[in-house]
Design a protein around this motif. Structure first.
Motif, short mmCIF file in Angstrom:
data_model
loop_
_atom_site.label_atom_id
_atom_site.label_comp_id
_atom_site.label_asym_id
_atom_site.label_seq_id
_atom_site.Cartn_x
_atom_site.Cartn_y
_atom_site.Cartn_z
N SER A 12 45.72 19.69 27.34
CA SER A 12 45.76 19.30 25.93
C SER A 12 45.69 20.50 25.00
N GLY A 13 45.34 21.67 25.54
CA GLY A 13 45.16 22.86 24.72
C GLY A 13 43.71 23.20 24.47
N GLU A 14 42.81 22.30 24.83
CA GLU A 14 41.38 22.56 24.67
C GLU A 14 40.90 23.54 25.75
N SER A 15 39.92 24.38 25.40
CA SER A 15 39.43 25.37 26.36
C SER A 15 38.00 25.77 26.06
N ILE A 16 37.33 26.31 27.09
CA ILE A 16 36.00 26.89 26.94
C ILE A 16 35.92 28.12 27.83
N GLU A 17 34.98 29.02 27.50
CA GLU A 17 34.76 30.20 28.32
C GLU A 17 33.70 29.91 29.37
N VAL A 18 33.92 30.42 30.57
CA VAL A 18 32.98 30.28 31.68
C VAL A 18 32.63 31.68 32.17
N VAL A 19 31.36 31.94 32.40
CA VAL A 19 30.93 33.28 32.83
C VAL A 19 30.63 33.27 34.33
N GLY A 20 30.68 34.47 34.94
CA GLY A 20 30.38 34.60 36.35
C GLY A 20 29.73 35.94 36.63
N TYR A 21 29.15 36.04 37.82
CA TYR A 21 28.54 37.31 38.26
C TYR A 21 28.76 37.42 39.77
N GLY A 22 29.05 38.64 40.21
CA GLY A 22 29.23 38.85 41.65
C GLY A 22 28.94 40.29 42.02
N HIS A 23 28.69 40.53 43.31
CA HIS A 23 28.50 41.89 43.80
C HIS A 23 29.08 42.00 45.20
N GLY A 24 29.43 43.22 45.59
CA GLY A 24 30.00 43.45 46.90
C GLY A 24 29.72 44.86 47.38
N VAL A 25 29.65 45.01 48.70
CA VAL A 25 29.39 46.31 49.32
C VAL A 25 30.48 46.58 50.35
N ASP A 26 31.00 47.82 50.37
CA ASP A 26 32.01 48.18 51.34
C ASP A 26 31.98 49.69 51.53
N THR A 27 32.51 50.14 52.67
CA THR A 27 32.53 51.57 52.94
C THR A 27 33.78 52.24 52.36
N GLN A 28 34.77 51.44 51.94
CA GLN A 28 36.00 52.02 51.40
C GLN A 28 36.28 51.46 50.00
N ASP A 29 37.37 50.69 49.86
CA ASP A 29 37.82 50.28 48.52
C ASP A 29 37.77 48.76 48.29
N LYS A 30 37.04 48.03 49.15
CA LYS A 30 37.06 46.57 49.05
C LYS A 30 35.87 45.99 48.29
N ALA A 31 34.95 46.81 47.82
CA ALA A 31 33.76 46.30 47.15
C ALA A 31 34.11 45.52 45.88
N ALA A 32 35.07 46.04 45.10
CA ALA A 32 35.46 45.37 43.86
C ALA A 32 36.07 44.00 44.14
N GLY A 33 36.92 43.93 45.18
CA GLY A 33 37.52 42.64 45.55
C GLY A 33 36.48 41.64 45.99
N LYS A 34 35.50 42.10 46.78
CA LYS A 34 34.43 41.22 47.22
C LYS A 34 33.62 40.71 46.03
N ALA A 35 33.33 41.60 45.07
CA ALA A 35 32.52 41.23 43.92
C ALA A 35 33.22 40.20 43.03
N THR A 36 34.50 40.41 42.75
CA THR A 36 35.22 39.47 41.89
C THR A 36 35.46 38.14 42.59
N THR A 37 35.68 38.18 43.91
CA THR A 37 35.82 36.93 44.67
C THR A 37 34.53 36.12 44.61
#
Length: 212
Positions: free
Chosen positions: A99-124
């Motif tokens: 319909s065009g109506e919307s609201i904002e939803v917040v989230g929080y996450g964290h991730g640990v990795d030895t290379q470059d996957k920590a950001a992906g884990k956190a956002t997932t």
């Protein structure tokens, strides 16, 4: 105040459609493992209900915090550089109704990795729990509170602390001598260790030290 009746009705319909999501994923291994809810299950079940009720969610903001730890580890094979990357994110999503109506939803996450996957884990992680919390979806087994009460469940006896390594024939002085030799890069064989330890109890621990 903006009228968002269509949006709120759609959210309620999603809540009615998705009553529970099983914890089908095993995280970790051994005594430290636990059951978790898989990201794909959350996206599939909640996403399907959202689609059927004219809802979509898009990310509009990600604020990351990054910590990198680096150190050196030495064993009989030489010295290696090690690192651990810890990323935590706060996120915002726009939950939109057709319909065009919307609201904002917040989230929080964290991730640990030895290379470059920590950001992906956190956002997932952040998106998964934003969806679960927005639509109030329980995960895992749902207990009947009328049948199970905290004062009627027998409390398991406290476990006595166990040593990781149990020395059979000698005292801790010998163990200190062995670890000192390992630190100098010397190779310790299983046959030699059998003089000091019950090898079946310590084998996994020794593997983590890269002895074998």
């Amino acid at each position: 105040m903006e009228n968002k009746a269509n949006l709120y009705k759609a959210i309620l319909k999603v809540m009615k459609a998705v009553k529970n999501i099983d914890k089908s994923m095993t995280v970790g291994s051994g005594a430290n493992s636990y059951k978790g809810v898989a990201d794909k299950d959350v996206k599939y079940q909640i996403g399907k209900a959202m689609e059927e009720n004219g809802l979509a969610m898009i990310p509009i903001e990600v604020k990351p915090t990054l910590q990198i730890e680096r150190w050196e580890e030495t064993n009989q094979y030489g010295t290696k550089n090690k690192q651990q990357v810890f990323t935590e994110v706060t996120t915002k999503y726009l939950l939109i109704h057709e319909s065009g109506e919307s609201i904002e939803v917040v989230g929080y996450g964290h991730g640990v990795d030895t290379q470059d996957k920590a950001a992906g884990k956190a956002t997932t992680y952040a998106l998964k729990y934003a969806l679960l919390y927005t639509f109030m979806v329980p995960t895992g087994e749902i207990l009947d509170s009328d049948k199970d009460h905290s004062d009627t469940i027998e409390t398991p006896p406290a476990k006595k602390p166990e040593q990781k390594l149990r020395i059979l024939k000698y005292g801790s002085k010998q163990w200190d001598q062995l670890t000192e030799r390992i630190g100098k890069g010397e190779t310790i064989t299983k046959e030699e260790l059998k003089k000091y330890f019950e090898i079946t109890e310590v084998e996994k621990e020794l593997e983590t030290l890269n002895i074998f």
